[in-house]
Enzyme design. Structure first.
Site, mmCIF file in Angstrom:
data_model
loop_
_atom_site.group_PDB
_atom_site.id
_atom_site.type_symbol
_atom_site.label_atom_id
_atom_site.label_comp_id
_atom_site.label_asym_id
_atom_site.label_seq_id
_atom_site.Cartn_x
_atom_site.Cartn_y
_atom_site.Cartn_z
ATOM 1 N N HIS A 89 0.850 -1.203 0.000
ATOM 2 C CA HIS A 89 0.000 0.000 0.000
ATOM 3 C C HIS A 89 0.885 1.251 0.000
ATOM 4 C CE1 HIS A 89 -3.249 2.663 0.608
ATOM 5 N NE2 HIS A 89 -3.941 2.011 1.514
ATOM 6 N N HIS A 117 -2.794 6.930 -0.899
ATOM 7 C CA HIS A 117 -3.761 7.535 0.026
ATOM 8 C C HIS A 117 -3.211 8.172 1.290
ATOM 9 C CE1 HIS A 117 -6.731 4.602 -2.033
ATOM 10 N NE2 HIS A 117 -6.642 5.743 -2.674
ATOM 11 N N TYR A 142 -0.796 7.325 3.376
ATOM 12 C CA TYR A 142 -0.253 6.506 4.475
ATOM 13 C C TYR A 142 1.282 6.506 4.408
ATOM 14 C CZ TYR A 142 -5.105 5.445 5.190
ATOM 15 O OH TYR A 142 -6.444 5.586 5.429
HETATM 16 C C1 LIG Z 1 -15.151 1.320 2.149
HETATM 17 C C2 LIG Z 1 -13.873 1.567 1.400
HETATM 18 C C3 LIG Z 1 -12.666 1.139 1.945
HETATM 19 C C4 LIG Z 1 -11.460 1.342 1.253
HETATM 20 N N1 LIG Z 1 -10.303 0.843 1.784
HETATM 21 C C5 LIG Z 1 -9.153 0.892 1.054
HETATM 22 C C6 LIG Z 1 -7.996 0.199 1.503
HETATM 23 O O1 LIG Z 1 -8.003 -0.497 2.538
HETATM 24 N N2 LIG Z 1 -6.876 0.295 0.754
HETATM 25 C C7 LIG Z 1 -6.826 1.024 -0.422
HETATM 26 O O2 LIG Z 1 -5.776 1.098 -1.054
HETATM 27 N N3 LIG Z 1 -7.942 1.650 -0.871
HETATM 28 C C8 LIG Z 1 -9.088 1.571 -0.194
HETATM 29 N N4 LIG Z 1 -10.240 2.129 -0.694
HETATM 30 C C9 LIG Z 1 -10.227 2.728 -2.045
HETATM 31 C C10 LIG Z 1 -10.714 1.700 -3.083
HETATM 32 O O3 LIG Z 1 -9.793 0.646 -3.237
HETATM 33 C C11 LIG Z 1 -10.940 2.351 -4.463
HETATM 34 O O4 LIG Z 1 -9.724 2.858 -4.968
HETATM 35 C C12 LIG Z 1 -11.971 3.468 -4.361
HETATM 36 O O5 LIG Z 1 -13.173 2.975 -3.781
HETATM 37 C C13 LIG Z 1 -12.303 4.058 -5.725
HETATM 38 O O6 LIG Z 1 -12.766 3.064 -6.593
HETATM 39 P P1 LIG Z 1 -14.356 2.919 -6.937
HETATM 40 O O7 LIG Z 1 -14.770 4.246 -7.513
HETATM 41 O O8 LIG Z 1 -14.376 1.812 -7.953
HETATM 42 O O9 LIG Z 1 -15.063 2.605 -5.679
HETATM 43 C C14 LIG Z 1 -11.453 1.991 -0.011
HETATM 44 C C15 LIG Z 1 -12.670 2.433 -0.535
HETATM 45 C C16 LIG Z 1 -13.862 2.220 0.128
HETATM 46 C C17 LIG Z 1 -15.159 2.668 -0.497
#
Ligand SMILES: Cc1cc2nc3c(=O)[nH]c(=O)nc-3n(C[C@H](O)[C@H](O)[C@H](O)COP(=O)(O)O)c2cc1C
Length: 380
Positions: free
Chosen positions: A191, A194, A196
């Site tokens: 990771h 975002h 981190y």
């Molecule tokens: C509930 C939730 C939890 C997420 N947790 C993580 C995570 O643990 N690690 C990460 O890299 N991105 C995380 N994301 C980001 C998602 O992997 C993804 O990049 C984001 O939802 C945008 O894609 P989408 O428009 O298809 O939902 C999270 C997103 C959501 C909605």
């Protein structure tokens, strides 16, 4: 009135040629389609131990030859910043992951573990002996408004990691990667997105160091690349992916030249020959809102020689377009997979999609908002 024969034929033809439903060979892995379930934190791993309900959740979303990346999984006690996120540093956690990984494999799925250190996005309560969280800086994070909480999340002031301490953190990544293999995962995703820990080093809005881990772009990327090298040496580069979000501002990250950052990382990764690079689209500056932008990931796609995965705001139409135009190999569908366990089937059948419910994303419930999203009838 039913559909005409011509309409049905047209739909069948569209499905047969639907780019995200075509097979793809990702290194040793034979993917039967290109729809990836990206990491999503769900905060249902009591005391950092993965729970049996996660086996239900992930296996519901597993397909034969489909790639799933686990929710972010912490590499050590100090890596934690949120309640009930799973860990992968202890024997107990490894054992708890095994049946979850087995459940995904039983459906023919390919399962990677996202390994995570939150850096300064933490508080004293999560840190061993109540110490300060580590970061690239001693500047703290402002309270952050959260998707599904009334109160903004508050963070404790961090302490800047010394260069001498970096090898200890690399060891934590190595151990987590080895443990992920022990648990049966097919590989790990580091990771690096975002805001981190690794992003806190890469982004110049945060990193204020004057040593070999700060200043120039090369110096700021050094730590992330050392992690990539350490993990690749531990488990083999052909089982390693890296997630990056150069354009994101999430958790007060942000960079003065995200394109240069993304391209530099994509080019540098070629040296290590890792399996994939998973990049978040420029339009996803914050966690969930999508912005209009002319920026794109094409320069990074061109620079990286392994498998490229795009994420952020994709639906069926633009996911198919991205693959058709060769802007990516694979496409992540986050929230769509969260609320549609049988998403590839729904794409194939042109079936309606269930809308996600944000208020239950991280509810501490083993079923509600987690394993109770409906399947299409007769396809479960
Ligand atoms: C509930 C939730 C939890 C997420 N947790 C993580 C995570 O643990 N690690 C990460 O890299 N991105 C995380 N994301 C980001 C998602 O992997 C993804 O990049 C984001 O939802 C945008 O894609 P989408 O428009 O298809 O939902 C999270 C997103 C959501 C909605």
């Amino acid at each position: 009135m039913g559909k005409s024969v011509a309409t049905v034929e047209q739909e069948v033809q569209q499905t047969l040629t639907m780019p995200v439903l075509t097979p793809y060979k990702m290194g040793r892995f034979h993917l039967s389609h290109r729809m990836v379930m990206p990491p999503m934190t769900r905060q249902r791993s009591w005391n950092n131990i993965p729970q049996p309900h996660a086996a239900v959740y992930y296996s519901q979303r597993a397909t034969k030859g489909g790639l799933i990346i686990s929710e972010a999984t912490v590499i050590s006690e100090a890596a934690r910043g949120y309640k009930d996120t799973p860990g992968i540093w202890s024997k107990e956690q490894v054992e708890a992951w095994k049946p979850i990984v087995d459940a995904v494999h039983a459906k023919g799925g390919i399962f990677f573990c996202q390994i995570w250190h939150v850096g300064r996005a933490s508080t004293y309560e999560y840190q061993p002996n109540g110490q300060a969280p580590i970061s690239s800086t001693s500047n703290g994070l402002k309270p952050q408004v959260q998707a599904n909480a009334d109160e903004p999340a508050k963070f404790s002031p961090p302490r800047s990691l010394t260069a001498d301490e970096i090898p200890q953190v690399l060891d934590q990544y190595r151990l987590a990667a080895r443990n992920a293999m022990e648990a049966g995962f097919d590989g790990v995703e580091i990771h690096g997105a975002h805001g981190y820990l690794l992003d806190q080093f890469m982004k110049d809005h945060i990193n204020d160091r004057t040593d070999q881990y700060g200043g120039s772009l090369e110096n700021r990327c050094r730590f992330a690349l050392e992690v990539v090298e350490a993990v690749a040496n531990e488990i083999g580069a052909d089982r390693v992916g890296l997630r990056l979000s150069p354009y994101a501002d999430y958790l007060d990250s942000g960079d003065s030249n995200p394109t240069a950052l993304g391209v530099y990382m994509a080019e540098s990764l070629n040296k290590y020959g890792i399996l994939y690079c998973h990049m978040v689209e420029p339009r996803m500056k914050l966690s969930e809102e999508s912005f209009e932008t002319t920026e794109s990931l094409v320069p990074m796609r061109k620079a990286f020689r392994g498998t490229f995965i795009v994420a952020g705001g994709y639906d069926k139409e633009d996911g198919n377009k991205a693959v058709a135009e060769n802007r990516t190999d694979l496409v992540s569908f986050g929230r769509l997979f969260l609320s549609n366990p049988d998403l590839p089937k729904r794409f194939e059948l042109n079936a309606p999609l269930t809308k996600h419910n944000r208020s239950t994303y991280c509810l501490p419930d083993p079923v509600v908002g987690y394993t109770d999203y409906p399947f299409l009838e007769n396809t479960a």
